[in-house]
Design a protein around this motif. Structure first.
Motif, PDB file in Angstrom:
ATOM      1  N   ASP A   1       0.809  -0.897  -0.052  1.00 28.66           N
ATOM      2  CA  ASP A   1       0.399  -0.586   0.045  1.00 28.66           C
ATOM      3  C   ASP A   1       0.713   1.319  -0.466  1.00 28.66           C
ATOM      4  O   ASP A   1       0.293   2.222  -1.058  1.00 28.66           O
ATOM      5  CB  ASP A   1      -1.051   0.032   1.342  1.00 28.66           C
ATOM      6  CG  ASP A   1      -1.174   1.387   1.570  1.00 28.66           C
ATOM      7  OD1 ASP A   1      -2.463   1.652   0.877  1.00 28.66           O
ATOM      8  OD2 ASP A   1      -2.000   1.675   2.248  1.00 28.66           O
ATOM      9  N   GLN A   2       2.091   1.545   0.793  1.00 27.98           N
ATOM     10  CA  GLN A   2       3.307   2.226   0.746  1.00 27.98           C
ATOM     11  C   GLN A   2       1.665   3.884   1.277  1.00 27.98           C
ATOM     12  O   GLN A   2       2.657   4.053   0.545  1.00 27.98           O
ATOM     13  CB  GLN A   2       3.796   2.380  -0.512  1.00 27.98           C
ATOM     14  CG  GLN A   2       4.272   1.566  -0.477  1.00 27.98           C
ATOM     15  CD  GLN A   2       5.228   1.101   0.162  1.00 27.98           C
ATOM     16  OE1 GLN A   2       6.207   2.896   0.147  1.00 27.98           O
ATOM     17  NE2 GLN A   2       6.070  -0.377   0.411  1.00 27.98           N
ATOM     18  N   GLY A   3       1.414   3.890   1.514  1.00 29.29           N
ATOM     19  CA  GLY A   3       0.281   4.910   1.823  1.00 29.29           C
ATOM     20  C   GLY A   3      -0.628   5.078   1.041  1.00 29.29           C
ATOM     21  O   GLY A   3      -1.093   6.505   1.783  1.00 29.29           O
ATOM     22  N   ALA A   4      -1.236   4.723   0.485  1.00 28.26           N
ATOM     23  CA  ALA A   4      -1.709   5.100  -0.028  1.00 28.26           C
ATOM     24  C   ALA A   4      -3.876   5.525   0.249  1.00 28.26           C
ATOM     25  O   ALA A   4      -4.482   5.927   0.176  1.00 28.26           O
ATOM     26  CB  ALA A   4      -2.089   4.319  -1.268  1.00 28.26           C
ATOM     27  N   LEU A   5      -4.018   4.394   0.861  1.00 21.94           N
ATOM     28  CA  LEU A   5      -5.068   4.598   1.816  1.00 21.94           C
ATOM     29  C   LEU A   5      -5.007   4.538   3.181  1.00 21.94           C
ATOM     30  O   LEU A   5      -6.072   4.828   3.531  1.00 21.94           O
ATOM     31  CB  LEU A   5      -5.539   2.519   1.710  1.00 21.94           C
ATOM     32  CG  LEU A   5      -5.641   1.872   0.361  1.00 21.94           C
ATOM     33  CD1 LEU A   5      -6.583   0.647   0.942  1.00 21.94           C
ATOM     34  CD2 LEU A   5      -7.206   2.290  -0.184  1.00 21.94           C
ATOM     35  N   SER A   6      -4.000   4.625   3.883  1.00 17.08           N
ATOM     36  CA  SER A   6      -3.928   5.671   5.042  1.00 17.08           C
ATOM     37  C   SER A   6      -3.203   7.858   4.771  1.00 17.08           C
ATOM     38  O   SER A   6      -3.145   7.389   6.155  1.00 17.08           O
ATOM     39  CB  SER A   6      -2.961   5.312   5.787  1.00 17.08           C
ATOM     40  OG  SER A   6      -1.948   5.061   5.233  1.00 17.08           O
ATOM     41  N   GLN A   7      -4.225   7.524   3.880  1.00 18.28           N
ATOM     42  CA  GLN A   7      -4.361   9.076   4.025  1.00 18.28           C
ATOM     43  C   GLN A   7      -4.731   9.839   5.165  1.00 18.28           C
ATOM     44  O   GLN A   7      -4.417  10.852   5.477  1.00 18.28           O
ATOM     45  CB  GLN A   7      -4.579   9.631   2.746  1.00 18.28           C
ATOM     46  CG  GLN A   7      -3.555   9.184   1.405  1.00 18.28           C
ATOM     47  CD  GLN A   7      -1.741   9.646   1.567  1.00 18.28           C
ATOM     48  OE1 GLN A   7      -1.609  10.701   1.713  1.00 18.28           O
ATOM     49  NE2 GLN A   7      -1.296   9.005   0.946  1.00 18.28           N
ATOM     50  N   SER A   8      -5.712   9.626   5.881  1.00 23.82           N
ATOM     51  CA  SER A   8      -6.504  10.141   7.182  1.00 23.82           C
ATOM     52  C   SER A   8      -5.655  10.317   7.849  1.00 23.82           C
ATOM     53  O   SER A   8      -6.500  10.819   8.542  1.00 23.82           O
ATOM     54  CB  SER A   8      -7.770   9.130   6.880  1.00 23.82           C
ATOM     55  OG  SER A   8      -7.618   7.793   7.459  1.00 23.82           O
TER      56      SER A   8
ATOM     57  N   HIS B   1      -0.979   4.739   9.652  1.00 21.71           N
ATOM     58  CA  HIS B   1       0.177   4.827   8.734  1.00 21.71           C
ATOM     59  C   HIS B   1       1.320   4.366   9.297  1.00 21.71           C
ATOM     60  O   HIS B   1       1.879   3.660   8.659  1.00 21.71           O
ATOM     61  CB  HIS B   1      -0.068   5.845   7.789  1.00 21.71           C
ATOM     62  CG  HIS B   1       1.870   7.013   6.717  1.00 21.71           C
ATOM     63  ND1 HIS B   1       1.601   5.924   5.843  1.00 21.71           N
ATOM     64  CD2 HIS B   1       2.819   7.412   7.014  1.00 21.71           C
ATOM     65  CE1 HIS B   1       3.331   6.517   5.701  1.00 21.71           C
ATOM     66  NE2 HIS B   1       3.667   6.830   6.287  1.00 21.71           N
ATOM     67  N   GLU B   2       1.536   4.678  10.267  1.00 24.55           N
ATOM     68  CA  GLU B   2       3.099   4.266  11.192  1.00 24.55           C
ATOM     69  C   GLU B   2       2.698   3.018  11.652  1.00 24.55           C
ATOM     70  O   GLU B   2       3.260   1.995  11.634  1.00 24.55           O
ATOM     71  CB  GLU B   2       3.153   5.200  12.268  1.00 24.55           C
ATOM     72  CG  GLU B   2       3.240   6.359  12.378  1.00 24.55           C
ATOM     73  CD  GLU B   2       5.178   6.780  11.725  1.00 24.55           C
ATOM     74  OE1 GLU B   2       5.703   6.217  11.719  1.00 24.55           O
ATOM     75  OE2 GLU B   2       4.674   7.582  10.710  1.00 24.55           O
ATOM     76  N   LEU B   3       1.337   1.957  11.523  1.00 22.94           N
ATOM     77  CA  LEU B   3       1.448   0.875  11.885  1.00 22.94           C
ATOM     78  C   LEU B   3       1.750   0.397  10.764  1.00 22.94           C
ATOM     79  O   LEU B   3       2.755  -0.765  11.261  1.00 22.94           O
ATOM     80  CB  LEU B   3      -0.264   0.785  12.034  1.00 22.94           C
ATOM     81  CG  LEU B   3      -0.612  -0.370  12.754  1.00 22.94           C
ATOM     82  CD1 LEU B   3       0.244  -1.138  13.734  1.00 22.94           C
ATOM     83  CD2 LEU B   3      -2.241  -1.179  12.926  1.00 22.94           C
TER      84      LEU B   3
ATOM     85  N   HIS C   1       3.639   1.239   7.884  1.00 22.57           N
ATOM     86  CA  HIS C   1       5.110   0.976   7.966  1.00 22.57           C
ATOM     87  C   HIS C   1       5.755   0.146   8.990  1.00 22.57           C
ATOM     88  O   HIS C   1       6.419  -0.433   8.398  1.00 22.57           O
ATOM     89  CB  HIS C   1       5.444   2.984   8.772  1.00 22.57           C
ATOM     90  CG  HIS C   1       6.813   3.298   8.007  1.00 22.57           C
ATOM     91  ND1 HIS C   1       7.878   3.370   9.246  1.00 22.57           N
ATOM     92  CD2 HIS C   1       6.596   3.202   6.832  1.00 22.57           C
ATOM     93  CE1 HIS C   1       9.130   3.629   8.381  1.00 22.57           C
ATOM     94  NE2 HIS C   1       8.616   3.618   7.607  1.00 22.57           N
ATOM     95  N   ASP C   2       5.371   0.323  10.079  1.00 26.18           N
ATOM     96  CA  ASP C   2       6.221  -0.948  10.853  1.00 26.18           C
ATOM     97  C   ASP C   2       6.450  -1.765  10.751  1.00 26.18           C
ATOM     98  O   ASP C   2       6.881  -2.947  10.906  1.00 26.18           O
ATOM     99  CB  ASP C   2       5.907  -0.739  12.078  1.00 26.18           C
ATOM    100  CG  ASP C   2       6.100   0.961  12.965  1.00 26.18           C
ATOM    101  OD1 ASP C   2       6.969   1.214  12.493  1.00 26.18           O
ATOM    102  OD2 ASP C   2       5.544   1.555  14.401  1.00 26.18           O
ATOM    103  N   GLY C   3       5.047  -2.156  10.550  1.00 29.69           N
ATOM    104  CA  GLY C   3       4.399  -3.549  10.088  1.00 29.69           C
ATOM    105  C   GLY C   3       5.777  -4.325   8.545  1.00 29.69           C
ATOM    106  O   GLY C   3       5.945  -5.457   8.345  1.00 29.69           O
ATOM    107  N   ARG C   4       5.708  -3.113   7.873  1.00 28.74           N
ATOM    108  CA  ARG C   4       6.524  -3.224   6.818  1.00 28.74           C
ATOM    109  C   ARG C   4       8.100  -4.233   7.355  1.00 28.74           C
ATOM    110  O   ARG C   4       8.356  -4.446   6.397  1.00 28.74           O
ATOM    111  CB  ARG C   4       6.266  -2.399   5.830  1.00 28.74           C
ATOM    112  CG  ARG C   4       5.214  -2.072   4.788  1.00 28.74           C
ATOM    113  CD  ARG C   4       5.772  -1.124   3.681  1.00 28.74           C
ATOM    114  NE  ARG C   4       5.843   0.016   4.001  1.00 28.74           N
ATOM    115  CZ  ARG C   4       4.227   0.533   4.684  1.00 28.74           C
ATOM    116  NH1 ARG C   4       3.679  -0.015   3.964  1.00 28.74           N
ATOM    117  NH2 ARG C   4       4.310   2.202   4.595  1.00 28.74           N
ATOM    118  N   HIS C   5       8.520  -2.193   8.088  1.00 25.57           N
ATOM    119  CA  HIS C   5       9.743  -2.926   8.724  1.00 25.57           C
ATOM    120  C   HIS C   5       9.687  -4.535   9.196  1.00 25.57           C
ATOM    121  O   HIS C   5      11.129  -5.746   9.381  1.00 25.57           O
ATOM    122  CB  HIS C   5      10.247  -1.912  10.203  1.00 25.57           C
ATOM    123  CG  HIS C   5      10.743  -0.032   9.197  1.00 25.57           C
ATOM    124  ND1 HIS C   5      11.642  -0.804   8.647  1.00 25.57           N
ATOM    125  CD2 HIS C   5      10.400   0.201   9.251  1.00 25.57           C
ATOM    126  CE1 HIS C   5      11.850   0.801   8.171  1.00 25.57           C
ATOM    127  NE2 HIS C   5      10.783   1.456   8.606  1.00 25.57           N
TER     128      HIS C   5
END
Length: 64
Positions: free
Chosen positions: A37-44, A49-51, A53-57
């Motif tokens: 997703d890279q933040g496309a759906l979590s713009q609100s 977004h941070e959740l 992002h941490d899941g990707r790491h």
């Protein structure tokens, strides 16, 4: 000589099949959100977004 027994195939209930399909769909959606997703759906908001992002790491998926 013993008689040959007929082989029976196990049947899968439609409820089990529908549950497995639903769970598979939810897991694929979750994998998309975390990995691609890279933040496309979590713009609100920044929390989601941070959740993700941490899941990707955590999963070792490159994100930046």
């Amino acid at each position: 000589m013993p008689k040959a027994q007929a082989l029976t195939t196990p049947t899968i209930s439609t409820r089990l099949l529908a549950t497995a399909a639903g769970v598979t769909g939810i897991m694929l959606l979750l994998a998309y959100l975390v990995a691609f997703d890279q933040g496309a759906l979590s713009q609100s908001g920044t929390y989601l977004h941070e959740l993700m992002h941490d899941g990707r790491h955590l999963l070792g998926v490159p994100c930046h």
